[in-house]
Design a protein around this motif. Structure first.
Motif, mmCIF file in Angstrom:
data_model
loop_
_atom_site.group_PDB
_atom_site.id
_atom_site.type_symbol
_atom_site.label_atom_id
_atom_site.label_comp_id
_atom_site.label_asym_id
_atom_site.label_seq_id
_atom_site.Cartn_x
_atom_site.Cartn_y
_atom_site.Cartn_z
ATOM 1 N N ARG A 99 50.142 -36.780 16.213
ATOM 2 C CA ARG A 99 48.943 -35.999 16.531
ATOM 3 C C ARG A 99 48.013 -35.877 15.336
ATOM 4 O O ARG A 99 46.790 -35.814 15.492
ATOM 5 C CB ARG A 99 49.333 -34.616 17.066
ATOM 6 C CG ARG A 99 49.264 -34.576 18.591
ATOM 7 C CD ARG A 99 49.549 -33.218 19.151
ATOM 8 N NE ARG A 99 50.941 -32.876 19.106
ATOM 9 C CZ ARG A 99 51.891 -33.466 19.830
ATOM 10 N NH1 ARG A 99 51.582 -34.460 20.638
ATOM 11 N NH2 ARG A 99 53.134 -33.089 19.751
ATOM 12 N N HIS A 103 44.072 -36.528 15.480
ATOM 13 C CA HIS A 103 43.096 -35.515 15.102
ATOM 14 C C HIS A 103 42.199 -36.015 13.968
ATOM 15 O O HIS A 103 41.009 -35.701 13.928
ATOM 16 C CB HIS A 103 43.805 -34.227 14.676
ATOM 17 C CG HIS A 103 44.262 -33.377 15.820
ATOM 18 N ND1 HIS A 103 43.936 -32.048 15.943
ATOM 19 C CD2 HIS A 103 45.022 -33.675 16.907
ATOM 20 C CE1 HIS A 103 44.476 -31.552 17.059
ATOM 21 N NE2 HIS A 103 45.146 -32.531 17.651
ATOM 22 N N GLY A 107 38.903 -36.588 15.705
ATOM 23 C CA GLY A 107 38.196 -35.335 15.476
ATOM 24 C C GLY A 107 37.105 -35.414 14.437
ATOM 25 O O GLY A 107 36.192 -34.598 14.413
ATOM 26 N N ASP A 120 41.773 -26.025 16.657
ATOM 27 C CA ASP A 120 42.458 -27.206 17.195
ATOM 28 C C ASP A 120 43.454 -27.809 16.208
ATOM 29 O O ASP A 120 44.395 -28.486 16.621
ATOM 30 C CB ASP A 120 41.422 -28.273 17.565
ATOM 31 C CG ASP A 120 40.506 -27.824 18.675
ATOM 32 O OD1 ASP A 120 40.880 -27.950 19.847
ATOM 33 O OD2 ASP A 120 39.401 -27.316 18.362
ATOM 34 N N HIS A 121 43.242 -27.580 14.913
ATOM 35 C CA HIS A 121 44.106 -28.188 13.894
ATOM 36 C C HIS A 121 45.182 -27.247 13.365
ATOM 37 O O HIS A 121 45.974 -27.652 12.508
ATOM 38 C CB HIS A 121 43.261 -28.658 12.703
ATOM 39 C CG HIS A 121 42.192 -29.642 13.035
ATOM 40 N ND1 HIS A 121 42.334 -30.617 13.987
ATOM 41 C CD2 HIS A 121 40.941 -29.801 12.511
ATOM 42 C CE1 HIS A 121 41.227 -31.340 14.052
ATOM 43 N NE2 HIS A 121 40.370 -30.862 13.171
ATOM 44 N N ASP A 191 34.339 -32.119 12.724
ATOM 45 C CA ASP A 191 35.380 -32.215 13.729
ATOM 46 C C ASP A 191 34.885 -31.779 15.098
ATOM 47 O O ASP A 191 34.415 -30.648 15.265
ATOM 48 C CB ASP A 191 36.573 -31.341 13.342
ATOM 49 C CG ASP A 191 37.233 -31.803 12.063
ATOM 50 O OD1 ASP A 191 36.523 -32.354 11.212
ATOM 51 O OD2 ASP A 191 38.440 -31.608 11.917
ATOM 52 N N MET A 193 36.703 -31.870 18.745
ATOM 53 C CA MET A 193 37.881 -32.214 19.520
ATOM 54 C C MET A 193 37.654 -31.915 21.002
ATOM 55 O O MET A 193 36.838 -31.065 21.358
ATOM 56 C CB MET A 193 39.085 -31.406 19.017
ATOM 57 C CG MET A 193 39.485 -31.699 17.579
ATOM 58 S SD MET A 193 40.049 -33.397 17.344
ATOM 59 C CE MET A 193 41.562 -33.381 18.299
ATOM 60 N N ASP A 195 38.244 -30.341 24.711
ATOM 61 C CA ASP A 195 38.677 -29.022 25.170
ATOM 62 C C ASP A 195 39.829 -29.202 26.151
ATOM 63 O O ASP A 195 39.650 -29.736 27.245
ATOM 64 C CB ASP A 195 37.498 -28.308 25.840
ATOM 65 C CG ASP A 195 37.825 -26.897 26.279
ATOM 66 O OD1 ASP A 195 39.023 -26.532 26.307
ATOM 67 O OD2 ASP A 195 36.885 -26.153 26.612
ATOM 68 N N SER A 196 41.009 -28.752 25.779
ATOM 69 C CA SER A 196 42.215 -28.985 26.579
ATOM 70 C C SER A 196 42.234 -28.215 27.891
ATOM 71 O O SER A 196 43.124 -28.418 28.719
ATOM 72 C CB SER A 196 43.463 -28.613 25.767
ATOM 73 O OG SER A 196 43.387 -27.264 25.328
ATOM 74 N N SER A 234 47.884 -23.288 19.812
ATOM 75 C CA SER A 234 46.965 -23.844 20.796
ATOM 76 C C SER A 234 46.384 -22.818 21.762
ATOM 77 O O SER A 234 45.354 -23.070 22.390
ATOM 78 C CB SER A 234 47.683 -24.921 21.611
ATOM 79 O OG SER A 234 48.681 -24.327 22.431
#
Length: 338
Positions: A99, A103, A107, A120-121, A191, A193, A195-196, A234
């Motif tokens: 990961r 990232h 990212g 996110d990190h 960065d 990333m 959006d989960s 997270s």
């Protein structure tokens, strides 16, 4: 890639180019091109200033320039990474290493060995007092600065070499490593990333902007078969994507479980972002995972006995890309609602 590396080099290469233009102009007495031509009139001064310019160029590029990685260096660094994997919580370290590379490359503007301090990190570079699973950046920094590694590789290349070693150690394919990335120390604001909590449209817009096809995105998401989700990092409910030590194996269990187990979407609450869970286990999926097979905005459950339609959709996604929405999304809805 070549174009990205070219862009990365501009940050420090201009120092050398500027000096070259100035020095060449001086040697031909083109005073209009270099305001310091009179200073250069003495050979001794010329040499002195040349030394100063080279020193400044070195300072400007010391933390950024690629370091040629020899076979010997590759072997030494790889052994260090394997020691890290085998001396810690193997499942978690494997997931964190893979990961981290994602990232870094996805990212940031480029793969540059730098993560900004965005949420996110947080599962990758926690304080040094936290376990290695929450500070994989710190663990790799210790390798980078160790006596037998220092000077053999830069940070950006180390992160991606470590990911290739992790994939191999987890039973995946051997990944050919290519050095040449440029490391930076400050990447604040760089960065972006995914959006989960979002669905198909969001995840595809994010990856298509980086040149990925939908089939490639489907394959890329399979890296979630390694490691686990932690709520503290997270905001999602904690759990593996796949059961137990299966999360230390690089295989297609992620896809098989998505199809064969019954997943129910748990709404966001005060402590958790929206997360998909199974009735007979502690595993979880994110919206961006389930979007491979269903419309996460309208589908409340998917997979298991009621997932046949979605199963066909996911196979279509793997073979033809998710724009076969009749299979990938509509089929998923059908299976989820049964």
């Amino acid at each position: 890639t070549q174009d990205k590396r070219g862009v990365q080099r501009k940050g420090w290469h201009w120092v050398l180019l500027s000096w070259q233009a100035c020095f060449s102009a001086t040697m031909t007495h083109a005073s209009s091109k270099c305001p310091f031509h009179r200073f250069f009139s003495s050979p001794g001064r010329t040499i002195a200033l040349l030394v100063v310019c080279l020193a400044l160029a070195r300072l400007a590029s010391a933390d950024q320039a690629p370091v040629p990685v020899t076979q010997e260096s590759y072997n030494i660094v790889s052994a260090k990474v394997r020691d890290l994997i085998n001396s810690s919580a193997r499942r978690d370290v494997l997931g964190a290493l893979v990961r981290l590379a994602f990232h870094d490359a996805s990212g940031s503007v480029n793969a540059n060995g730098c993560l900004s301090d965005i949420p996110d990190h947080h599962g990758l570079h926690g304080p040094a007092t936290e376990p290695s699973v929450n500070n994989i950046v710190g663990q790799l920094e210790a390798i980078l600065n160790s006596a037998d590694v220092a000077g053999r590789i830069n940070r950006a290349d180390l992160w991606h070499l470590a990911a290739s070693v992790a994939i191999s150690e987890a039973g995946g394919p051997s990944v050919n490593f290519r050095w040449g990335r440029v490391s930076v120390d400050n990447c604040a604001g760089m960065d972006v990333m995914p959006d989960s909590t979002q669905g198909h449209g969001h995840i595809m817009a994010y990856f298509e902007s980086q040149g990925f096809t939908e089939t490639e995105v489907t394959a890329l998401m399979g890296a979630h078969t390694l490691g686990r989700v932690e709520n503290v990092n997270s905001g999602h409910r904690s759990g593996n994507w796949v059961p137990g030590q299966q999360a230390a194996l690089f295989n297609n269990r992620f896809y098989a479980d998505m199809l064969n187990r019954r997943w129910v979407k748990q709404a966001a609450d005060a402590n958790n972002k929206v997360t998909w869970t199974v009735a007979n286990g502690n595993e979880v999926m994110l919206n961006t995972d389930m979007a491979l097979a269903v419309d996460v905005d309208t589908c409340p459950a998917f997979g298991g006995n009621g997932g046949n339609g979605g199963a066909g959709g996911l196979r279509l996604a793997l073979n033809q890309g998710l724009r076969g929405k009749q299979g990938g999304k509509q089929g998923g809805k059908q299976g989820g609602k049964q």
